[in-house]
Structures are given as structure tokens and as C-alpha cells.
Design a protein around this motif. Structure first.
Motif: not given
Lengths: 224, 544
Positions: B145-152
Motif C-alpha cells: 500500500e505504501a508503494a502504491g501497488l495495493i489500494e484498499r
């Protein structure tokens, strides 16, 4: 038995009290009471006036998911493991957690717990423990439900904008225990959002449904 | 960058999301609640794997053989081989992300015996293996999420898939914050919504797993498989709010089942199957408990308080808290209860459903367990299936264009608005309760033609009512719009059970008590103009 519930229809509407009569089984949990009032029959308050169904959240119904955190007779607790027979007094008073915005009735928005962990990069990254690992304490700390009970009861936690509370401290411990190269970075955010402001009332430990000894995480983090 | 939508953020959903992100695929991870509320946290016992230095005589081949045998030979051999061969890598991954396994004095993860297995190969984290894996995966998801690859996307529910000409292009979601339907396009859609618990009301699992997604996708053209195979866990504890799971670990650690006859304990499983009788597969133990017709108890008291405190603390706490039973002194009264659904969305080896770019993983997919699942194989399958789907998605070329779905969105918005426009005097939750009663009455451990036909009649009535009622405005719109999908999968389940005229694994027919070798095939069912078409997968379409 009377059940008094603080209700609120929308996030922006005014809260109000509503009283219900409960005549279901005595060995029920508070979760069971809410279910009974909602679906035993058409829902009406104690005067017989028809009303709307009470909003509350559940998933596991056995104390391991943290959904049903609320304030029962003044004490923050999980509804599914608080039993009617154990409550003092003849009536039950239920209100939503006060330190989180209400979505509807007993449902609150606790997303700030996860958002604070996100903002401060509380993740392990590469697994690089330093020396001997304390598996037992890690196991216990990793049982945190992120239910928010520890934050509700905490005298230092207001709304999660600066002080992040026990749920945050335990995750900080897990990361620093598992990746020593991140320990310094974690130490800084821990101090800023927990260590410098915790007054050690330890009330978080009194209400934790997983009995997490947060003091043990704190001691380890303060050592570094 | 490719975009994937994953519906459900339990262990399967998170493992798929993490594997996608590792390969540079962007994931939107959709769920009404954070992962800590998922059913995955309830998985108690452990995860199966054959690692280097296994128990003497154990091998990956034995794990495969046990799984196939346990499945009543309905699970595909290729799929099971992949699962068991992948297990070592899964455990290594879990250790790397910080899962706290129980360890022996030398620091090696410990293993325990589980039902239906020839060797001890179930690795565990106390009695909260699922919770420990969830905690570790949540942190790993956060990293991406921090790397912008997963968005909840939280407080969002699945509504339907965007499908055109046999291919999936995304999903319609119901946003609980805005009370609006939103349309989200993607290169692939992954369903990880768990089992269809709501068919039976309150099961050992989560109240959040209801089978709606599989039911709705079935109505949109996805083929379902093996719905009649429903696992009754033999040892659950009755409490006023639900039947709670007493982990198989209790029997793995030596727990003995008995009933009382004239004040004397009859250890019926040991009498019938020998010393290992208590650890027969779950289908067999549930059937035998049912046959006793008596109140059955599970005894672990002889292990002593110290061993119980060390190895079964969660079982100890559960019994004490909900029933006031001290398991170090007294036996635990147990009853079988619905626990796991072997059936679900039919998927190929790469976890793609019958609809292109629509994938299913975890319990909502039917793949590795056939007619009965072995304890310790569901956590393994949840993680493994997430990885398999992710790798397939990453390897495919992304979509170049998307059809216009604005008409679909408008149509569904209008239907939702119409439903919400008035109050019902026949709330949807009562229909859910009646459905559960029907399923418990007519799709219990032992079934018959007469009973199944009666069940179908009742569900047809509920379906006719559900289509006419307006929404109950005091519950979330999700509960209202989901009812038809749930009733439809219930109907398909009864149809599958009716069509399987034999007894196999967890499917026991009083009118067809024998196993029919001619029916050693998976059941497939498709939605056909409001009805169901049921057939056997004799061509093994879903084993490739």
C-alpha cells in the motif's frame, strides 16, 4: 430487562436514546440481545412505537474479530463475549465507542487505526530479526484485533491525530523485533506517536480482549 | 500497469494481492471490513506441508495421496499435486513475512497430527494459526500500500461483475459510505469471498460470508461445482449465539470421543476404527456421531492442565468463557455443525472460472477438496490459490479496451433505487432466517430425495417472494439486493444434492447409501433461464 441504546441514524445526525424491553434467554451475550431485539419480531421500543433496526457489526461472534466493540454499562467491551448474567444492575446501557466517528447507531468508523499504521510505515519489509526472537510475546502481540477498545479507554488517546495508542505500540514492537534495520526508524515514530505521551495508566491492558501485555511491548521499545 | 480487482480481504484475497503487487500489478482490494474481521482469523488448527526433515516416512507423495483419498477421489490429481508441491514455498513465504509459528526447543516449527493424514504434517501457530497469518499478511499488504501497488477500498460490497461476450471487465460495487453503485474496470476480477455460510444461518464461520458473490456470478453465467459437498465439523460447542468450533487440534493432541451408556464411557470411534479412530476424516467422524443418536463428548482432560495450557489455550478459553467448562476437568459436549463448503465457483488449474478474466480463490472456489476437505488444507489452498491466480494474471497481456458499461450501471442503479423506495413489511432478514431453517432441515448430514424435494419447494417460494418485496430500509441495501443471489445458490445446492444419487464423502444419502464408482466425477451446475442444469464433469474440463 430494559436495554437502553444510544442511537444515531446518520454520521451527521443527532444521537438519541431509545429503550427496548428484552425478554430473551438470560445466558445470552449482548450480541445475542441485539440480535434478539432486531429480529425476534418486528422492532418496537418499550412504549410499543415501531422503530428502525439497530445498526451494529459482527463477524465471528466469538471474540476474535473485534467487530462488535462498543461501550456496555460504561465499559468498553466486545458484545459477543459480554454476558447478560455477568452485568451488574438490572438494565443494560449500550453506546457506540466515543472516540471514533459514528456511522450508524453502534457502528463506528475505526479506519484511523489502520491509517495511522499506514502513515508511519509500520511494516516489516525484509525479515531480519536481531538475535534470539521472543516468539511468545510476538505471538501474543500479533493477536491484536484492531478493535479499538484500548483506545476508547485510554486517557491519552483523543481522536488518533497525534497519539496513536496501544494498538500502534504493539505493531511497532512487531516490526522492530523482526527487522532490526528498521528499529531506528520505528523508534522515532513510536516516540512521536506513543512513547512521549503515554502516561502508563495501563487501562488498555484491562480491556484488551486478547490480554495483550502492551507494557511488555513498551518496555522492549523503550529499551532501544 | 495492469489493474486487478480483488473482492475479499481474507487470507486468499491478501495472498493474491501481495503476489500481484510483487509482480508489479496494481490491485484494488475491496471489502466491507478490514482484514482483521475476515473469517480467516477463525482458522484455528494449522496448515499442511511436507518440509525438509519430515516425520519419518512422510513425503509430498503421501500428502497428495491423503488429500485425494480424503476427497473421495473427486479432487483433481493435477491440482492437488500442485497444491502439495507448493506447500513448502508457502510456509517459507509465511515465515519470511513474520508469521509466528509454534516452535520446538531448537527453533523449528512444530507440527501436529490432523484427521485423515498418514503423518504429522500440520504446522501451526498455537490455536490461532489463521489470525497469525492474517496479522503477518496485513503488514505485507501495508508494505505494498505504501508503494502504491495495493489500494484498499473499505466499506464496499460486491454487487455484480461487468461481463460482455463471456469475458469479465471489472465489477459494480456498492459503496456503503455514499450509498452509491460504482463501476470499476480492470484487467481481471478475483473473487475471494469465502464460503456460503448464510445458507445455514450461523455456522462455525463468519456471519460476513454469505455466498452472494458466487450466487450472483452464477446468475451472470459462471459455472458452479460440487455444491452438495458441505463439511460438517464433528466437534462444535453449542452456545446461545452460535455453534463454536472446537479445533481439530484437540483430537490431534489426543482428544477422545465418547458417549455414555449406563454410566459407562463408550469410545465409539476407537471401537469401530481402532486407536486412530478419533482422527478419522471429518465426514466420517460427523457421520458416526450422527449415528450414535446420543450426546457425544470430547475428552482432553487426561492431557493434564499443563499440556492444555501450552497446546490448547484457545480451546480452554472458549469452553470456559461460553459454557463455563473446565476442559482440564470435564469433557466437552460436542455436536457436528456446518463448517466448510467444498463446492463453489468452478475453476480451471489457473483459477479462472468459466468466464474469461474472472478468477476465484480460497473457499469460494471449488478445486482441491473434492467431497471432503482435510483439516490443514484450507489455509494452504487459500494461500496457494491466491498465488496461482496472481501469477496467471501477471503473465497475461493487459486489456486494450473496455466495452461501455454505462447502460449496465444505469439499469442496476434504477433497480436499487426502486428497491429502496419503500419499506417492506416482510424484511429480508426473515427470508434469510427461513432459508437457514430450510437448509438445516433438508440438507443436513444425511439427505434423501423426499427431503431435498421439499427443500426445493420451500426455496422456490422464498424466491417468488424475494422478487416481489421492497427493501427493508433499516438494514444496509446490501442485505436487500443480495437475497436473490443467496437464494439462487441455495437452490442450485439442493439441485446438486438431488442429482448425486450416491453417498460419497460429506454427501450422504439415506436412499442411496453406497458409493457409485460410475459417479466419480465432479458435479457441475449452470444457470439456465431461471433454472439449473446439472451434469457430471466426465470430460474433466475443470481439471485443466
Amino acid at each position: 430487562m430494559k436495554v437502553k441504546i444510544l442511537r444515531q441514524q446518520f454520521p451527521s445526525s443527532e444521537p438519541y436514546w431509545e429503550i427496548f424491553e428484552y425478554d430473551g434467554p438470560e445466558n445470552n451475550s449482548v450480541a445475542g440481545v441485539l440480535d434478539y431485539i432486531n429480529y425476534h419480531d418486528d422492532i418496537a421500543d418499550i412504549t410499543g412505537r415501531k422503530t428502525t433496526r439497530i445498526g451494529w457489526e459482527c463477524s465471528c461472534l466469538q471474540g476474535i474479530c473485534g467487530s462488535c466493540a462498543m461501550v456496555i454499562n460504561g465499559r468498553p467491551a466486545l458484545a459477543c463475549e459480554t454476558f447478560v448474567k455477568d452485568l451488574k444492575g438490572k438494565d443494560i446501557e449500550i453506546r457506540p465507542l466515543q472516540k471514533f466517528p459514528v456511522i450508524k447507531d453502534l457502528i463506528t468508523d475505526r479506519s484511523s487505526i489502520q491509517e495511522n499504521l499506514m502513515k508511519t510505515n509500520i511494516y516489516i519489509g525484509e525479515y531480519q530479526p536481531s538475535g534470539e526472537e521472543e516468539h511468545l510475546h510476538q505471538y501474543t502481540a500479533a493477536k491484536c484485533l484492531k478493535c479499538g477498545l484500548c483506545l476508547e479507554v485510554c486517557p491519552n488517546y483523543v481522536d488518533g491525530r497525534t497519539f496513536y495508542g496501544a494498538a500502534f505500540a504493539n505493531d511497532c514492537y512487531l516490526v522492530s523485533a523482526r527487522n532490526h534495520t528498521k528499529a531506528k526508524e520505528i523508534g522515532k515514530v513510536y516516540d512521536a506517536h506513543f512513547g512521549n505521551a503515554c502516561s502508563k495508566s495501563l487501562s488498555c491492558m484491562d480491556v484488551c480482549p486478547m490480554n495483550i501485555p502492551t507494557i511488555a511491548s513498551v518496555a522492549r521499545l523503550n529499551r532501544k | 500497469m495492469k489493474d486487478v480487482i480483488v473482492i475479499g480481504s481474507g487470507i486468499a484475497g491478501m495472498s493474491c494481492a501481495v503476489r500481484c503487487a510483487q509482480m508489479g500489478v496494481h490491485v484494488t482490494l475491496v471489502s466491507p471490513f478490514p482484514s482483521e474481521r475476515s473469517q480467516s482469523v477463525m482458522a484455528a488448527g494449522g496448515i499442511n506441508a511436507v518440509l525438509p526433515e519430515p516425520e519419518e516416512g512422510d513425503s509430498i507423495a503421501s500428502h497428495i495421496a491423503d488429500t485425494l483419498k480424503g476427497s473421495g477421489y473427486l479432487a483433481g490429481e493435477k491440482a492437488v499435486t500442485g497444491l502439495c508441491e507448493g506447500a513448502g514455498g508457502i510456509i517459507a513465504f509465511l515465515e519470511r513475512i513474520g508469521t509466528v509459528f509454534s516452535r520446538d526447543a531448537s527453533g523449528r516449527p512444530m507440527r501436529r497430527a490432523f484427521g485423515g493424514q498418514s503423518h504429522k504434517r500440520t504446522y501451526y501457530c498455537g490455536a490461532s494459526t489463521g489470525k497469525q497469518i492474517v496479522s503477518a499478511l496485513v503488514m505485507e499488504v501495508r508494505r505494498f500500500e505504501a508503494a502504491g501497488l495495493i489500494e484498499r477500498k473499505l466499506r464496499c460490497c460486491f454487487h455484480s461483475a461487468l461481463i460482455r461476450d463471456g469475458a469479465c471487465y471489472g465489477a459494480l460495487l456498492f459503496d456503503e459510505t455514499s450509498w452509491q453503485l460504482i463501476s470499476l474496470c480492470a484487467d481481471a476480477l478475483v473473487i475471494a469471498t469465502g464460503g456460503q455460510n448464510a445458507l445455514f444461518g450461523k455456522t462455525t464461520g463468519s456471519t460476513q460470508c454469505d455466498g452472494y458473490a458466487a450466487g450472483r456470478l452464477f446468475m451472470q453465467g459462471a459455472v458452479l461445482k460440487n455444491l452438495e459437498f458441505i463439511q460438517y465439523h464433528p466437534t462444535t460447542l453449542e452456545t446461545p449465539q452460535k455453534k463454536m468450533l472446537v479445533s481439530e487440534a484437540a483430537r490431534g493432541e489426543g482428544g477422545r470421543l465418547f458417549y455414555l451408556e449406563n454410566g459407562r464411557r463408550v469410545y465409539f470411534m476407537e471401537d469401530k476404527f481402532g486407536p486412530g479412530g478419533n482422527l478419522m476424516t471429518r465426514d466420517v467422524v460427523s457421520r458416526e456421531i450422527c449415528r450414535t443418536g446420543k450426546e457425544v463428548f470430547l475428552d482432553v482432560s487426561f492431557l493434564g492442565r499443563k499440556a492444555i495450557d501450552e497446546r490448547l489455550p484457545e480451546v480452554r478459553d472458549l469452553c470456559a468463557r461460553y459454557r463455563g467448562i473446565d476442559i482440564a476437568k470435564d469433557p466437552i459436549p460436542v455436536v457436528p455443525s456446518v463448517h466448510f463448503f467444498m463446492g463453489g465457483l468452478a475453476v480451471h488449474l489457473n483459477h479462472e472460472t468459466s468466464i474469461r478474466d474472472l478468477f476465484a480463490i480460497g473457499e469460494c472456489a471449488s478445486m482441491y477438496h473434492g467431497a471432503n476437505r482435510l483439516g490443514g488444507n484450507s489455509l494452504l489452498a487459500a494461500l496457494y490459490s491466491g498465488f496461482v491466480a496472481a501469477e496467471e494474471i501477471a503473465a497475461r497481456p493487459g486489456k486494450e479496451s473496455w466495452p461501455d458499461f454505462s447502460g449496465d450501471l444505469k439499469r442496476e442503479e434504477a433497480a436499487l433505487k426502486l428497491g429502496m423506495s419503500s419499506e417492506s413489511s416482510f424484511p429480508v432478514m426473515y427470508i434469510r432466517d427461513m432459508l437457514a431453517e430450510t437448509m438445516r432441515d433438508h440438507l443436513g448430514i444425511v439427505r434423501s430425495e423426499e427431503s431435498l424435494a421439499k427443500g426445493l419447494e420451500e426455496i422456490d417460494y422464498y424466491l417468488s417472494v424475494a422478487e416481489r418485496i421492497r427493501y427493508d430500509s433499516s438494514v444496509l441495501p446490501y442485505f436487500n439486493y443480495s437475497i436473490t443471489g443467496i437464494l439462487t445458490i441455495a437452490r442450485a445446492t439442493l439441485q446438486c444434492a438431488r442429482a448425486r444419487t450416491e453417498s460419497r464423502g460429506a454427501h450422504i444419502r439415506s436412499d442411496y447409501p453406497e458409493t457409485d464408482p460410475g459417479r466419480q466425477f465432479a458435479t457441475l451446475v449452470s444457470f439456465d433461464q431461471g433454472g439449473c442444469r446439472v451434469w457430471l464433469d466426465k470430460e474433466h474440463i475443470y481439471e485443466s
